[in-house]
Design an enzyme around this catalytic site. Structure first.
Site, PDB file in Angstrom:
ATOM      1  N   CYS A  10      -2.025   8.449   3.142  1.00 42.38           N
ATOM      2  CA  CYS A  10      -1.452   8.526   2.117  1.00 42.38           C
ATOM      3  C   CYS A  10      -2.891   8.418   1.178  1.00 42.38           C
ATOM      4  O   CYS A  10      -2.850   9.478  -0.417  1.00 42.38           O
ATOM      5  CB  CYS A  10      -1.704   6.529   1.446  1.00 42.38           C
ATOM      6  N   GLU A  66       0.981  -1.157   0.218  1.00 44.05           N
ATOM      7  CA  GLU A  66       0.178  -0.427   0.101  1.00 44.05           C
ATOM      8  C   GLU A  66       1.095   1.527  -0.281  1.00 44.05           C
ATOM      9  O   GLU A  66       1.478   1.844   1.423  1.00 44.05           O
ATOM     10  CB  GLU A  66      -0.984  -0.440   1.759  1.00 44.05           C
TER      11      GLU A  66
END
Ligand code: NAD
Length: 488
Positions: free
Chosen positions: A294, A260
């Site tokens: 993110c 990720e």
């Protein structure tokens, strides 16, 4: 240098608390200790040991031994463990959220999305993980042949986490791993290790020894984890550069990888959208955790007819945002977590201004540490680093467009593919744009929303694989087929 520098002590006080590693269910405080710093005022929050390679070997040994029993426990027993962990977070929410605020910086409340929310998320994700199933599936049952698909645990999982949501991301790694019958070694970021060490210590009160272990350190130990032959799956959240290193190392052992990684999420505001009404959502989507998320909006594209109104509305909200010490109840936004990131945000902002961007609000330092007021940069263009790179901090570029096709092309002109969003009211245009955007998640009239039932992951340089939901849980298993030809 992976650690923040502490402000020199001016008065002698009590010693900062030491947070131990947990290996095989036991606290470990051996070895060199490092200070962990509060990024708002540079005071020392606490100390922890730095793991050596032999510490990692102990952790791999403990996790390997624990796997023999944990992998054979019943599904219901492991689901029960998830619920017990949820309860641990409920009972210790105040301590853990205060510790996150001190070492990471995000306020406890922050309009409902601070460290209190982070611990609330740990409870929610732990509970949700208990509800998924790993049942056997009959794939074929005909002509005397029965093929059954089972989902079996992989082995020892190596988890490596970043500094932005330290405990929530740890839980995203740990819960599906242990729910599926794996054991775990987790390495938090050296910037924010304490809350993870404490959370794991507490979780160990309801888990068998060795199921969940911690090590600390930075690149050296991260490399050792990702290349360790005793680790069969890597769960990594962090930058794209590091993620690629993890995958290269994992390839040597054919360890499974979920990565990720970074993002440069675009938000496209449709022509004629009610920009003033949508400004709070756009602002929130850009500045949750001071932009250090993110899946935050990293670039906003607005049609030329609405551009001035959108910029003014965003700047008004920025000016009204109270930046400061996360432990104070009236703080809306905390500091940037570390010096390198603080310098990067300042550099990208200054570079954009030099190239013709207009700073409408923000960019001022608050306090002695790494806090900056949220910056709105208008007149930004592709080619500026603030547009092309992931800023990961409290500054947002706003870019003008003439046609939707141009906006879509600019939004997709990135190596990243984490999330994107489209904002407006025309259903056809919303669908058209969301179909064209290349990303793991495309939001409509929202951004950065996550749910434990909904898979999440990036495409292109933003990652490989998904986490959350049944799909995320499956990635912590190997498929095993029992192919049975019954005697006639
Ligand atoms: P980072 O890559 O610098 O560090 C992440 C972790 O990797 C840390 O624990 C670090 O110690 C470790 N590490 C460093 N070098 C290593 C190496 N050579 N081998 C193995 N491990 C190593 O990232 P960061 O600065 O902590 O986090 C910010 C980045 O994380 C941003 O790019 C952000 O977008 C990304 N992120 C992505 C997601 C997502 O779900 N896609 C979520 C949060 C953060």
């Amino acid at each position: 240098m992976p650690y923040n520098e502490a402000k020199p002590a001016t008065e002698s006080g009590s010693q900062p608390p030491i947070y131990p590693l947990t290996i095989d269910g036991k606290p470990i405080t051996d070895g060199k200790l490092v200070d962990v710093i509060n990024p708002f005022d540079l005071s020392i929050v606490g100390r922890c040991p730095v793991a050596e390679i032999n510490t990692l070997e102990s952790a791999v040994g403990a996790a390997t031994r624990a796997f023999t029993d944990w992998s054979k426990r019943s599904d219901s027993e492991r689901a029960e463990a998830c619920l017990k962990i949820a309860q641990i977070f409920e009972e210790n929410a105040q301590e853990l959220s205060a510790l996150i605020t001190k070492e990471q910086g995000k306020p406890v409340d922050a309009g409902g999305f601070g460290s209190g929310f982070e611990i609330g998320g740990c409870i929610g994700w732990s509970q949700a993980t208990s509800t998924f199933t790993l049942e056997d599936k009959v794939i074929l049952d005909a002509d005397g042949v029965k093929a059954v698909q089972k989902r079996v645990p992989i082995g020892v999982v190596g988890s490596i986490t970043p500094w932005n949501w330290p405990v929530l991301i740890a839980i995203w790694h740990i819960m599906p791993a242990i729910r599926a019958g794996n054991t775990v070694i987790i390495k938090p970021s050296p910037f924010t290790p304490l809350s993870t060490l404490r959370a794991v210590e507490l979780m160990n009160t309801v888990l068998p020894a060795g199921v969940l272990n911690t090590v600390t350190g930075d690149a050296e130990i991260g490399e050792a984890i990702s290349s360790h032959p005793g680790i069969s799956k890597l769960m990594f959240t962090g930058s794209t550069t590091t993620g690629k290193r993890v995958m290269i190392n994992a390839a040597e052992n054919l360890a499974r990888c979920t990565l990720e990684l970074g993002g440069n999420d675009a938000a496209i505001v449709l022509p004629g959208a009610p920009v003033t009404d949508m400004a709070p959502g756009l602002f929130f989507g850009s500045f949750i955790n001071a932009g250090q998320t993110c899946g935050c909006i990293k670039r906003i594209y607005v049609h030329e007819d609405n551009y001035a109104d959108a910029c003014a509305a965003l700047a008004a909200i920025a000016k009204d945002t109270n930046v400061g010490d996360g432990l104070h109840a009236d703080t809306d936004m905390g500091p940037i977590q570390n010096k390198a990131q603080y310098e990067k945000v300042k550099r990208l902002t200054q570079d954009a201004i030099k190239q013709g961007a207009s700073l409408l609000a923000g960019g001022e330092q608050v306090g002695d540490g790494y806090a900056l007021t949220p910056a709105i940069l208008a007149d930004c263009k592709p080619g500026m680093a603030i547009v092309d790179e992931e800023q990961f901090g409290p500054v947002i570029p706003v870019i003008k467009y003439k046609t939707l096709d141009e906006a879509i092309a600019m939004a997709n002109a990135t190596e990243f593919g984490l999330c994107a969003s489209v904002w407006g009211t025309d259903p056809e245009q919303l669908e058209h744009v969301s179909d064209q955007l290349v990303a793991g998640t495309v939001y409509v009239n929202t951004h950065a929303e996550l749910n434990p039932m909904v898979p999440f992951g990036g495409v292109k340089d933003s990652g490989i694989g998904v986490q959350f939901g049944q799909e995320g849980l499956n990635t912590f298993t190997n498929v095993k087929i029992v192919y049975n030809r019954m005697p006639a």
